[in-house]
Motif scaffolding. Structure first.
Motif, PDB file in Angstrom:
ATOM      1  N   MET A   1      43.260  78.197  -9.526  1.00 18.40           N
ATOM      2  CA  MET A   1      43.443  77.477 -10.767  1.00 18.40           C
ATOM      3  C   MET A   1      43.979  76.099 -10.441  1.00 18.40           C
ATOM      4  SD  MET A   1      46.879  78.764 -12.775  1.00 18.40           S
ATOM      5  CE  MET A   1      47.833  79.601 -11.537  1.00 18.40           C
ATOM      6  N   LYS A   2      43.735  75.174 -11.309  1.00 17.99           N
ATOM      7  CA  LYS A   2      44.219  73.811 -11.119  1.00 17.99           C
ATOM      8  C   LYS A   2      45.395  73.572 -12.056  1.00 17.99           C
ATOM      9  CE  LYS A   2      42.065  69.776  -9.962  1.00 17.99           C
ATOM     10  NZ  LYS A   2      40.961  68.834 -10.024  1.00 17.99           N
ATOM     11  N   LEU A   3      46.511  73.096 -11.496  1.00 16.85           N
ATOM     12  CA  LEU A   3      47.705  72.766 -12.273  1.00 16.85           C
ATOM     13  C   LEU A   3      47.757  71.265 -12.527  1.00 16.85           C
ATOM     14  CD1 LEU A   3      50.333  74.898 -10.317  1.00 16.85           C
ATOM     15  CD2 LEU A   3      49.023  75.557 -12.337  1.00 16.85           C
ATOM     16  N   TYR A   4      48.381  70.882 -13.620  1.00 17.61           N
ATOM     17  CA  TYR A   4      48.498  69.469 -14.007  1.00 17.61           C
ATOM     18  C   TYR A   4      49.931  69.182 -14.407  1.00 17.61           C
ATOM     19  CZ  TYR A   4      48.111  65.326 -17.000  1.00 17.61           C
ATOM     20  OH  TYR A   4      48.287  64.090 -17.572  1.00 17.61           O
ATOM     21  N   ARG A   5      50.436  68.053 -13.957  1.00 10.86           N
ATOM     22  CA  ARG A   5      51.754  67.556 -14.379  1.00 10.86           C
ATOM     23  C   ARG A   5      51.643  66.064 -14.643  1.00 10.86           C
ATOM     24  NH1 ARG A   5      56.029  68.502  -9.878  1.00 10.86           N
ATOM     25  NH2 ARG A   5      57.344  67.478 -11.399  1.00 10.86           N
ATOM     26  N   PHE A   6      52.478  65.578 -15.551  1.00  9.51           N
ATOM     27  CA  PHE A   6      52.586  64.144 -15.791  1.00  9.51           C
ATOM     28  C   PHE A   6      54.048  63.785 -15.576  1.00  9.51           C
ATOM     29  CE2 PHE A   6      52.759  60.234 -18.414  1.00  9.51           C
ATOM     30  CZ  PHE A   6      51.759  59.537 -17.764  1.00  9.51           C
ATOM     31  N   ILE A   7      54.325  63.089 -14.492  1.00 16.45           N
ATOM     32  CA  ILE A   7      55.689  62.730 -14.115  1.00 16.45           C
ATOM     33  C   ILE A   7      56.034  61.393 -14.761  1.00 16.45           C
ATOM     34  CG2 ILE A   7      57.210  62.189 -12.175  1.00 16.45           C
ATOM     35  CD1 ILE A   7      55.279  63.937 -10.452  1.00 16.45           C
ATOM     36  N   THR A   8      57.183  61.326 -15.422  1.00 17.36           N
ATOM     37  CA  THR A   8      57.624  60.081 -16.050  1.00 17.36           C
ATOM     38  C   THR A   8      59.076  59.793 -15.696  1.00 17.36           C
ATOM     39  OG1 THR A   8      58.341  61.181 -18.081  1.00 17.36           O
ATOM     40  CG2 THR A   8      56.071  60.376 -18.012  1.00 17.36           C
ATOM     41  N   ASN A   9      59.412  58.525 -15.761  1.00 19.65           N
ATOM     42  CA  ASN A   9      60.789  58.095 -15.557  1.00 19.65           C
ATOM     43  C   ASN A   9      60.815  56.582 -15.766  1.00 19.65           C
ATOM     44  OD1 ASN A   9      63.526  58.097 -14.933  1.00 19.65           O
ATOM     45  ND2 ASN A   9      63.267  59.374 -13.128  1.00 19.65           N
ATOM     46  N   VAL A  10      62.014  56.041 -15.898  1.00 16.59           N
ATOM     47  CA  VAL A  10      62.117  54.581 -15.951  1.00 16.59           C
ATOM     48  C   VAL A  10      61.639  54.013 -14.615  1.00 16.59           C
ATOM     49  CG1 VAL A  10      63.999  54.550 -17.633  1.00 16.59           C
ATOM     50  CG2 VAL A  10      64.528  54.585 -15.209  1.00 16.59           C
ATOM     51  N   ASP A  11      61.229  52.762 -14.618  1.00 11.90           N
ATOM     52  CA  ASP A  11      60.732  52.101 -13.404  1.00 11.90           C
ATOM     53  C   ASP A  11      61.902  51.893 -12.449  1.00 11.90           C
ATOM     54  OD1 ASP A  11      59.291  50.736 -11.538  1.00 11.90           O
ATOM     55  OD2 ASP A  11      59.054  48.914 -12.731  1.00 11.90           O
ATOM     56  N   SER A  12      62.079  52.869 -11.558  1.00 10.97           N
ATOM     57  CA  SER A  12      63.191  52.838 -10.609  1.00 10.97           C
ATOM     58  C   SER A  12      62.784  53.611  -9.360  1.00 10.97           C
ATOM     59  CB  SER A  12      64.432  53.494 -11.225  1.00 10.97           C
ATOM     60  OG  SER A  12      64.192  54.879 -11.418  1.00 10.97           O
ATOM     61  N   SER A  13      63.637  53.595  -8.373  1.00 12.09           N
ATOM     62  CA  SER A  13      63.335  54.360  -7.169  1.00 12.09           C
ATOM     63  C   SER A  13      63.309  55.856  -7.476  1.00 12.09           C
ATOM     64  CB  SER A  13      64.343  54.049  -6.059  1.00 12.09           C
ATOM     65  OG  SER A  13      65.635  54.442  -6.435  1.00 12.09           O
ATOM     66  N   TYR A  58      45.843  81.258 -14.814  1.00  5.25           N
ATOM     67  CA  TYR A  58      46.687  80.425 -15.671  1.00  5.25           C
ATOM     68  C   TYR A  58      47.450  81.268 -16.686  1.00  5.25           C
ATOM     69  CZ  TYR A  58      48.225  77.255 -19.257  1.00  5.25           C
ATOM     70  OH  TYR A  58      49.003  76.595 -20.157  1.00  5.25           O
ATOM     71  N   SER A  59      48.676  80.887 -16.916  1.00  2.00           N
ATOM     72  CA  SER A  59      49.520  81.465 -17.959  1.00  2.00           C
ATOM     73  C   SER A  59      50.447  80.380 -18.451  1.00  2.00           C
ATOM     74  CB  SER A  59      50.334  82.632 -17.390  1.00  2.00           C
ATOM     75  OG  SER A  59      51.360  82.988 -18.289  1.00  2.00           O
ATOM     76  N   ARG A  60      50.712  80.358 -19.747  1.00  2.00           N
ATOM     77  CA  ARG A  60      51.633  79.353 -20.301  1.00  2.00           C
ATOM     78  C   ARG A  60      53.059  79.550 -19.791  1.00  2.00           C
ATOM     79  NH1 ARG A  60      49.626  76.109 -24.113  1.00  2.00           N
ATOM     80  NH2 ARG A  60      51.620  75.636 -25.086  1.00  2.00           N
ATOM     81  N   ASP A  61      53.349  80.673 -19.166  1.00  2.00           N
ATOM     82  CA  ASP A  61      54.683  80.945 -18.629  1.00  2.00           C
ATOM     83  C   ASP A  61      54.922  80.275 -17.273  1.00  2.00           C
ATOM     84  OD1 ASP A  61      55.250  82.555 -20.835  1.00  2.00           O
ATOM     85  OD2 ASP A  61      54.404  84.328 -19.848  1.00  2.00           O
ATOM     86  N   ILE A  62      53.894  79.679 -16.675  1.00  2.00           N
ATOM     87  CA  ILE A  62      54.035  79.037 -15.371  1.00  2.00           C
ATOM     88  C   ILE A  62      55.009  77.849 -15.490  1.00  2.00           C
ATOM     89  CG2 ILE A  62      52.831  77.642 -13.640  1.00  2.00           C
ATOM     90  CD1 ILE A  62      50.321  79.291 -14.252  1.00  2.00           C
TER      91      ILE A  62
END
Length: 67
Positions: A1-13, A58-62
């Protein structure tokens, strides 16, 4: 299965460290990074999509952060 994430944060190290950590755990960049400016806070917010192929169904519990 293919997992997807969208990582966000302020523009910093810290944002760079979060993406680097994901890459070192086997995630791959998916598309270009994105930027948005929060005028209320005066901050630039960065985002980067990452994907990863893993065994299983896939499961929504992942918990995607655990991969």
């Amino acid at each position: 299965m293919k997992l997807y994430r969208f990582i966000t944060n302020v523009d910093s190290s810290e944002f760079c460290h979060r993406v680097t950590e994901a890459l070192n755990k086997g995630w791959e960049l998916s598309g270009s990074p994105s930027l948005a400016y929060d005028a209320t806070k005066g901050e630039t917010i960065c985002g980067q999509a990452v994907t990863k192929e893993v065994d299983g169904d896939y499961s929504r519990d992942i918990k995607l952060g655990d991969y």
